[in-house]
Design an enzyme around this catalytic site. Sequence first.
Site, PDB file in Angstrom:
ATOM      1  CG  ASP A  26      35.623  44.274  26.849  1.00 51.45           C
ATOM      2  OD1 ASP A  26      36.408  43.598  26.148  1.00 51.45           O
ATOM      3  OD2 ASP A  26      34.582  44.793  26.411  1.00 51.45           O
ATOM      4  CD  GLU A  43      42.775  47.752  32.114  1.00 52.85           C
ATOM      5  OE1 GLU A  43      43.607  48.671  32.148  1.00 52.85           O
ATOM      6  OE2 GLU A  43      41.554  47.936  32.001  1.00 52.85           O
ATOM      7  CG  PHE A  44      41.154  46.005  37.229  1.00 57.39           C
ATOM      8  CD1 PHE A  44      42.338  46.445  37.808  1.00 57.39           C
ATOM      9  CD2 PHE A  44      40.541  46.818  36.269  1.00 57.39           C
ATOM     10  CE1 PHE A  44      42.898  47.661  37.439  1.00 57.39           C
ATOM     11  CE2 PHE A  44      41.098  48.038  35.908  1.00 57.39           C
ATOM     12  CZ  PHE A  44      42.280  48.462  36.485  1.00 57.39           C
ATOM     13  CB  SER A  52      32.845  35.390  26.787  1.00 58.07           C
ATOM     14  OG  SER A  52      33.106  35.552  25.412  1.00 58.07           O
ATOM     15  NE  ARG A  69      28.971  52.360  36.657  1.00 59.21           N
ATOM     16  CZ  ARG A  69      28.806  51.046  36.773  1.00 59.21           C
ATOM     17  NH1 ARG A  69      27.857  50.452  36.104  1.00 59.21           N
ATOM     18  NH2 ARG A  69      29.614  50.359  37.531  1.00 59.21           N
ATOM     19  CE1 TYR A 128      29.135  43.750  27.358  1.00 59.06           C
ATOM     20  CE2 TYR A 128      28.724  46.085  27.107  1.00 59.06           C
ATOM     21  CZ  TYR A 128      29.246  45.034  27.832  1.00 59.06           C
ATOM     22  OH  TYR A 128      29.860  45.277  29.025  1.00 59.06           O
TER      23      TYR A 128
HETATM   24  C1  LIG Z   1      34.193  46.990  32.678  1.00 56.46           C
HETATM   25  C2  LIG Z   1      33.857  45.550  32.722  1.00 56.46           C
HETATM   26  C3  LIG Z   1      34.056  44.785  31.590  1.00 56.46           C
HETATM   27  C4  LIG Z   1      33.747  43.421  31.614  1.00 56.46           C
HETATM   28  N1  LIG Z   1      33.963  42.701  30.483  1.00 56.46           N
HETATM   29  C5  LIG Z   1      33.739  41.365  30.506  1.00 56.46           C
HETATM   30  C6  LIG Z   1      34.029  40.576  29.373  1.00 56.46           C
HETATM   31  O1  LIG Z   1      34.476  41.066  28.346  1.00 56.46           O
HETATM   32  N2  LIG Z   1      33.767  39.257  29.422  1.00 56.46           N
HETATM   33  C7  LIG Z   1      33.278  38.684  30.569  1.00 56.46           C
HETATM   34  O2  LIG Z   1      33.090  37.475  30.575  1.00 56.46           O
HETATM   35  N3  LIG Z   1      32.995  39.405  31.661  1.00 56.46           N
HETATM   36  C8  LIG Z   1      33.214  40.731  31.662  1.00 56.46           C
HETATM   37  N4  LIG Z   1      32.932  41.466  32.774  1.00 56.46           N
HETATM   38  C9  LIG Z   1      32.348  40.815  33.964  1.00 56.46           C
HETATM   39  C10 LIG Z   1      33.384  40.327  34.962  1.00 56.46           C
HETATM   40  O3  LIG Z   1      34.580  40.962  34.735  1.00 56.46           O
HETATM   41  C11 LIG Z   1      33.527  38.834  34.846  1.00 56.46           C
HETATM   42  O4  LIG Z   1      32.339  38.239  35.337  1.00 56.46           O
HETATM   43  C12 LIG Z   1      34.715  38.274  35.588  1.00 56.46           C
HETATM   44  O5  LIG Z   1      34.831  36.923  35.233  1.00 56.46           O
HETATM   45  C13 LIG Z   1      34.607  38.371  37.073  1.00 56.46           C
HETATM   46  O6  LIG Z   1      35.860  38.048  37.625  1.00 56.46           O
HETATM   47  P1  LIG Z   1      36.333  38.608  39.026  1.00 56.46           P
HETATM   48  O7  LIG Z   1      37.632  37.973  39.299  1.00 56.46           O
HETATM   49  O8  LIG Z   1      36.285  40.056  39.042  1.00 56.46           O
HETATM   50  O9  LIG Z   1      35.233  37.948  39.949  1.00 56.46           O
HETATM   51  P2  LIG Z   1      34.450  38.604  41.160  1.00 56.46           P
HETATM   52  O10 LIG Z   1      33.723  39.770  40.702  1.00 56.46           O
HETATM   53  O11 LIG Z   1      35.328  38.750  42.307  1.00 56.46           O
HETATM   54  O12 LIG Z   1      33.448  37.415  41.445  1.00 56.46           O
HETATM   55  C14 LIG Z   1      32.495  37.012  40.529  1.00 56.46           C
HETATM   56  C15 LIG Z   1      31.829  35.725  41.035  1.00 56.46           C
HETATM   57  O13 LIG Z   1      32.730  34.661  40.962  1.00 56.46           O
HETATM   58  C16 LIG Z   1      32.943  34.096  42.228  1.00 56.46           C
HETATM   59  N5  LIG Z   1      34.366  33.765  42.327  1.00 56.46           N
HETATM   60  C17 LIG Z   1      35.416  34.560  42.090  1.00 56.46           C
HETATM   61  N6  LIG Z   1      36.559  33.883  42.254  1.00 56.46           N
HETATM   62  C18 LIG Z   1      36.217  32.622  42.619  1.00 56.46           C
HETATM   63  C19 LIG Z   1      36.935  31.459  42.949  1.00 56.46           C
HETATM   64  N7  LIG Z   1      38.269  31.448  42.951  1.00 56.46           N
HETATM   65  N8  LIG Z   1      36.264  30.351  43.287  1.00 56.46           N
HETATM   66  C20 LIG Z   1      34.920  30.341  43.301  1.00 56.46           C
HETATM   67  N9  LIG Z   1      34.192  31.417  43.013  1.00 56.46           N
HETATM   68  C21 LIG Z   1      34.828  32.549  42.659  1.00 56.46           C
HETATM   69  C22 LIG Z   1      32.522  35.141  43.196  1.00 56.46           C
HETATM   70  O14 LIG Z   1      32.104  34.576  44.398  1.00 56.46           O
HETATM   71  C23 LIG Z   1      31.392  35.788  42.470  1.00 56.46           C
HETATM   72  O15 LIG Z   1      30.228  35.036  42.623  1.00 56.46           O
HETATM   73  C24 LIG Z   1      33.226  42.829  32.777  1.00 56.46           C
HETATM   74  C25 LIG Z   1      33.012  43.615  33.905  1.00 56.46           C
HETATM   75  C26 LIG Z   1      33.324  44.957  33.888  1.00 56.46           C
HETATM   76  C27 LIG Z   1      33.102  45.765  35.110  1.00 56.46           C
END
Ligand SMILES: Cc1cc2nc3c(=O)[nH]c(=O)nc-3n(C[C@H](O)[C@H](O)[C@H](O)COP(=O)(O)OP(=O)(O)OC[C@H]3O[C@@H](n4cnc5c(N)ncnc54)[C@H](O)[C@@H]3O)c2cc1C
Lengths: 610, 671
Positions: A259, A262-263, A275, A470, A532
């Site tokens: 979800d 996008e970011f 996932s 939120r 969830y």
């Molecule tokens: C609105 C919302 C919806 C979400 N929906 C989902 C969903 O549907 N499914 C899901 O699985 N998660 C979901 N998440 C959680 C989150 O998006 C995931 O955990 C995502 O994988 C994090 O990715 P990021 O690039 O933003 O990592 P970050 O937030 O930047 O980092 C997360 C962790 O990973 C580490 N990390 C990041 N990049 C690397 C790298 N290149 N090498 C080593 N370590 C690294 C960071 O150090 C940190 O510990 C959601 C979050 C939000 C806010």
Amino acid sequence: MINEEKENSAGNIENGSSKLNQDNKKFQETINVKSVVPKYRQELLKWNGWGYKDCRFEVNAGDVTSISLTGNRYPIAGKNLPHFEGWVKNTFNVDLVNPTLSQALPEEDKYPKTLLIAEELVRIVRLNIPYSLRGVDRMLRAHGQTLHDIFTLRNGMFERIPDIVLWPTCHEEVEKIVELANELNIAILVFGGGTAVSGAVECPVNERRTIISLDTSQMNKILWVDEANLVACIESGIIGQDLERELKALGYTTGHEPDSYEFSSLGGWVATRASGMKKNIYGNIEDLLVHVKMVTSKGVLEKNCQVPRLSCGPDFNHIVLGSEGSLGVITEVILKIRPLPKCTRYGSIVFPNFESGVQTMRQVAKWRCQPASIRLMDNEQFKFGMILKPDAGLIGSLIDILKKLYLTKIKGFEFDKLCVMTLLFEGDEKQVKEQEKRVYDIAGEFGGFPAGETNGERGYMLTFVIAYLRDIALEYRIVAESFETSVPWDRAISLCANVKQRIAQECRDLSIRHFLISCRVTQTYDAGCVIYFYFAFNHGDVSDPVATHHQIESRARDEIIACGGSISHHHGVGKLRTKWYPQTVSEVGVSLYNATKNELDPKIYLRRII
Amino acid sequence: MNLNDYEDILEPRRFDLSHFFWCSKKLNSVIAYKQNIKPTPSLLKEAVLNDPKIQKFLEEISREKRIPKDFLDAQVRLILDEIGYQKNLKIIRLLGLVLVKICLKVCEGIFVNHNSISHIKSVMGSCPVIFVPSHRSYADFILMSLICFTYDIEIPAIAAGMDFHGMWAMGSILRDTGAFFMRRSYNNDTLYWTTFKQYVYQLVTKGDLPIEFFIEGTRSRSNKSMMPKYGLLNMILKPLFLRQVPDIIFVPINISYEKIMEEKLFSFELLGVPKPKESTSAFFKSLSIIKENYGSIHMTFGKPLCSKQFFGEYLDTSRRSTGPIHEQELTERDKSMIPSLSHEIIYIQQKMTTLYVMNLIALLTNHNLTKDEELLSYDELKEKILWLKMILEKFDANIWSTDIDSDIKKAFEVHKNIIHLTGNRKIDIVKDHVNLANIDITKLKGYHLSEKVMTQSVPFVMLYIYINPILHCIVDAALIVIILKMYANSTSDSIFQRYHFLRNLFLYDFVTYYTRIPLDFQKAVNICTNFKLIQINSDGKYNLCENQQNLVEIFISSIEPFLYSYFTTLQILETYNRCDEKRILVEVQEKIVFEMEHKFIHPYSLNLDSIAHCLSSLVLSASIKRVRGDNGVAYEIDRTKVSMVKNTLEPYILKPHLGKTIHNNVLRNKL
Ligand SMILES: Cc1cc2nc3c(=O)[nH]c(=O)nc-3n(C[C@H](O)[C@H](O)[C@H](O)COP(=O)(O)OP(=O)(O)OC[C@H]3O[C@@H](n4cnc5c(N)ncnc54)[C@H](O)[C@@H]3O)c2cc1C
């Protein structure tokens, strides 16, 4: 990587790895992806909330209050949401007046001073990697998206933020950074998309060493696409929407759609065992991942081949997956890709109650006829979904269907019990038809009735909008957070009921009168499902709403685990859930993790899980 | 006790032109546990039969014993039909009507602490709710349902013994008003118990009615609390430990009767003699109930006790969640947690006991009669009641009293078969000749007591039925007092040591839990000290105070029969290596009867409950061992241990008995 040829990349430095395949198979060369999100994130994204700056829920206090989502990025944008106000009033006893606004972006001198010393700076600058020492850049990489993070941004300041931000653009640059950090004894925090909801991105408060924030966002090339094997090699900093856009242009998709896609970034997905919504067809990140490179202080951990499966001792991919930035920096990932589906269709089903919905999901999973996505909203969530219906005309649709059904066949339905399932089918026309039939047949056995495509589609559209709620909630003194778990089928229903009840009890004990706890089943597996939860409350005169929310959520997690659920299905352990790590993996598991940590990162320059 | 906390549910009915309206009122009952899928009695039974656990079990038997599976299914259906409750609103209303009519005739009031009920109703809805009343009379069943009907609470599913099941009409009426039936535990038919357990499991997890059960397992014949039973409670709690329900709320309830319907029956049973048949037929007898005056009834609803909170962290951390949920059972550790909850419930039930002026009269009269003294005059009695009331209230007793003179008058009216004012306005017990001509001797549980002994004993035992409810308040003080009487000048530690011994020995007569013993001791010492019953010297040693002689005597007299029963039991046990239970009962009673010829021994010492309790507590302390013998239960006796217990108890068997012979003769002459 076996590629030898080098090639210039967009930056002023050389790109380490690349393609070239001498065969006559189609082979896509490096794509220098122009990301939607700029290097200075705050130019496009909110610095103190979720998502795009131009998208937020806005209350227009006129004769009649009207609420709408600004901008024009999402389908409901700009439309009045007439049910919003009443629902908020009913559920939280909140009037949409006197918003509590966020503080302004702090002035440069308001950020914690950098601890970087001159000698370190000199050495870092010599790496010739773009960096920033600005307070705002450092602060924006000190957090993820937890309630605590956003609340702090709006009202205060983090105690500890990184001392410098570095933007490497390729694997080799990451190696250099890691080497230098080892030499100078500097800590590194890897920052991907910053969407973590586990506290994994926050700086350890008592880290007295210098902290580098290693921002992967400029390391986002698609190095090659191998159409013969249907895989692509991608740098870890790419974010979901960029990746999908580029692949789509080539006629492919990874099918990985969390979800947050996008970011959130590829590296983040791997690091947190993410996932995606459509995992039923495409698999979770661990199923998609074919090969991965991780830079550790002992060198690069990777395999010598790109094979579909390998019988060779413990699978070290699983040391990388879920390492949450604690064992090394993920730089390049080879992912499976799939041709784009020919046909995509939505669907929805109403059930007289939650139990029959869950039973349906169980059957669907049993016969392995899951569509790309199948989700079940509980009654509260169903009602909550209706607040995002733009106008009375549209809201009519589902109610009308229900009314019609009510008259014809389903007298037993009660508005306060019914649940809605949303479905997303993908494949070719024939497959989709077959799938639809099977799913609707099974649902019928349990008393469910199809409630139309539009309702299903709306459900999925709203997925991306819900995250924006939120911010407006915080403005009106409601704190909200979601949490998730996975659970065996036979414990799913009792887990949902018990968690809801536990939260209600905790709220009662703390005299919190206006709260919402709702849940949905978001994924199915052979052996269980994913639940969830959304939990929000009007914090009125609670003195520390964030700590209170955290305390209640923590009790809820105790309950989840006692009911047979897991520490997390996809959000990860982070800082918020370390408490349950040892019991989850056993004491031996903890020593195994520690041993791995000591081996790959003896000086602990990366964060640790436990 | 605060009289305003209670309302008389009969009061509004006295003004009804017709109770019919009330009984046909629109019901808007609160249910215990809202379920998404509304359960019905037959759905519950179906669910039991289809449960994977039951099915697996049946398949196993079918394979092992080569019995067709269909046949077993049918067996389970039969068992379920025997167990399962029904709900028939018409019967409930009709019963309501009849009950109100009867109660209006025979009761002065049914008093209920209604604010508690409102509170309980307010917390109902989100998890199973279990009503746990004390059990002193068959009337408990009916009163509970009447209260629920009155206060718009869904009539509970009530665990009832099979003895009701057999009763003509009663069985089906009870079933229609929500009773489900449970066989006695000594039956070990696995198919039955597997089915029954699963039924309870369904009832708790998928049912929406409150559940009611008697934690003491059976009616207490002695009118004081009994040791809780764990069987049904374990079954009820299993879903909580397995996390199949969010929580389970227990509501401890005390039902106190000014006069117990079964008082006479119980007195005979306590002595081990079946109650002689009345000459009139059972039907006319039952009509005579309606002529009696049973005084007041008090139903006190305790604070809802959330078991989740009670078990605390244990619940969150105790389990590994692997394996199918329907295969899970309570672990030994889980089971070891449960007694503390059941004792808590019993404790609360005890603390909520309502005492009536009759209970005070019984204690005072008993003391008077067992002493070589003039009978009490009315004025003396009244003065002593006021004095005693003040003291008992210090011990947290709840005494229902409005106007002392009319209370006494009422007590004499309601209990005219037990106490009366003699011609010269002295208080004495009523002695009716007991005719044992047509009892069935084979049904005797103990020694063959003669008519003479019975005639002498029954009034005292009846009196004790009304003394017993007081004892939970004063037993701690009484023990401390008797210890100090024998061992003057003791330190707190040495008193506690002896107290601890006695409290444990009498564990089954004065029910408590081991964690409470030190607390209750400290509390009693404090009250006794404040009250100048005992005093502490400058050297830290305790003594009895001189000027509370009367109270000391009353306290001691209240526990004397128990001391005597236990002592005699120990004396008998000492002579055996192994002995049948029946024989012990016979010999203990025989020995007491023999002694009674020579001196005054309180006839309540003959009561079989205390002898059995003594045996249970010796089993608990491993001084004897309960085994299965040829004629039922038998005991293997560790004679050294038994002698040690006896010797420790001996000093408290007071000599003053010798002086009572004269009074005893007086008594006997009066017969
Ligand atoms: C609105 C919302 C919806 C979400 N929906 C989902 C969903 O549907 N499914 C899901 O699985 N998660 C979901 N998440 C959680 C989150 O998006 C995931 O955990 C995502 O994988 C994090 O990715 P990021 O690039 O933003 O990592 P970050 O937030 O930047 O980092 C997360 C962790 O990973 C580490 N990390 C990041 N990049 C690397 C790298 N290149 N090498 C080593 N370590 C690294 C960071 O150090 C940190 O510990 C959601 C979050 C939000 C806010």
